[in-house]
Design an enzyme around this catalytic site. Sequence first.
Site, PDB file in Angstrom:
ATOM      1  N   CYS A  36     -37.441 -29.675 -16.358  1.00  0.00           N
ATOM      2  CA  CYS A  36     -38.124 -29.619 -15.072  1.00  0.00           C
ATOM      3  C   CYS A  36     -38.227 -28.175 -14.564  1.00  0.00           C
ATOM      4  CB  CYS A  36     -37.427 -30.545 -14.088  1.00  0.00           C
ATOM      5  SG  CYS A  36     -38.471 -31.014 -12.688  1.00  0.00           S
TER       6      CYS A  36
ATOM      7  N   HIS B   3     -37.616 -35.555 -16.935  1.00  0.00           N
ATOM      8  CA  HIS B   3     -36.186 -35.821 -16.763  1.00  0.00           C
ATOM      9  C   HIS B   3     -35.670 -36.777 -17.845  1.00  0.00           C
ATOM     10  CE1 HIS B   3     -35.446 -34.218 -12.557  1.00  0.00           C
ATOM     11  NE2 HIS B   3     -36.746 -34.052 -12.718  1.00  0.00           N
TER      12      HIS B   3
ATOM     13  N   GLU C 296     -32.713 -37.530 -18.619  1.00  0.00           N
ATOM     14  CA  GLU C 296     -31.472 -38.240 -18.302  1.00  0.00           C
ATOM     15  C   GLU C 296     -31.722 -39.662 -17.832  1.00  0.00           C
ATOM     16  OE1 GLU C 296     -33.057 -37.349 -14.519  1.00  0.00           O
ATOM     17  OE2 GLU C 296     -32.754 -35.995 -16.210  1.00  0.00           O
TER      18      GLU C 296
END
Length: 392
Positions: A276, A366, A368
Amino acid sequence: MTAPADPAGTAGTARTVGRGRKEPAVLVLEDGRTFRGRAYGAVGETFGEAVFSTGMTGYQETLTDPSYHRQVVVMTAPHVGNTGVNDEDPESRRIWVSGYVVRDPARIPSNWRSVRSLDEELTDQGVVGISGVDTRALTRHLRERGAMRVGIFSGAALADEAALLERVRKAPQMKGADLCGEVSTDQPYVVPALGEKRFTVAAIDLGIKGMTPHRMAERGIEVHVLPATATLEQVYAVNPDGVFFSNGPGDPAAAEHPVALMRGVLERGTPLFGICFGNQILGRALGLGTFKLKYGHRGINQPVQDRATGKVEVTAHNHGFAVDAPLDGAFDTAFGRAEVSHVCLNDNVVEGLRLLDRPGFSVQYHPEAAAGPHDAAYLFDRFVTLMEGQRA
């Protein structure tokens, strides 16, 4: 997964005067368009940049993502708050959005993990919101006109619309804002490896989400989370096998220290991974420019293509700026050749960079997956592979 450290401060430019879901409220955009509704969360006033998120779920992770600092988030999903709020899903120790806009808030949360309602959480943390708004019309307006400054007013903050509009237009803009220092941890902390320790990573906290070091810990990585102000000497004092640059808020063109730090890491040839904001910082470190997107990418359903494999991933996004890089073929930088590794299929925006002569890469989204799909989890394994190769 809650991160252990956040600085003190407010979630945005906000003033709260109490609680009251049925209080009248008004949302005022800087171009003069207004939307009326009811107060949701705290009553008072707040200012920020109006953006919309297309995620159907994951509102708790969205609210606590530091990348949303100084932004008023419009939820495109019509029903918000159905599962309430729990103590396991926050991505940091507090809500970071400066304001919240929903159409139909849940009257009663229903989930076995819920411990309180979203309305209560917003109120307790002083987040001014508005409900009963035609979020479809508001989203269409932002898509056509672009993200812009906005104010939400309720209770004693209500006034003549012309006066409110003047106040909105005096609020700071996102372009040129250097914000990562406002959301970063003040002190370093360590997230230990789960199981056998294999590597040590220095993670630069530009607005890191708690799940990110957890994903690395799952792979045997001991993560040393460092403040955004960390020096190159402090980074290498932990003897890292790799360096990670996190997500974060603000304009990358204003983030001079992280860019200089990234260049220092590149000069040493240490394996690096950025996501990001970290992708934008890598772009700047390579000599590329960045620019503000009209309305950005936010949500957990954004299609991205890995150009090396042709595979399409559904990914989680939260960014209003992008890297300006050549889409076709490799290009030269001060650190060797690089290429665009991923692109967004909606608008062809650069979604990833890969170094060809040094061990490093980044993505604009992202991996995660908190909240979001798990299509991009392999990127943490790719980071491990880089560190294995460097060690060998």
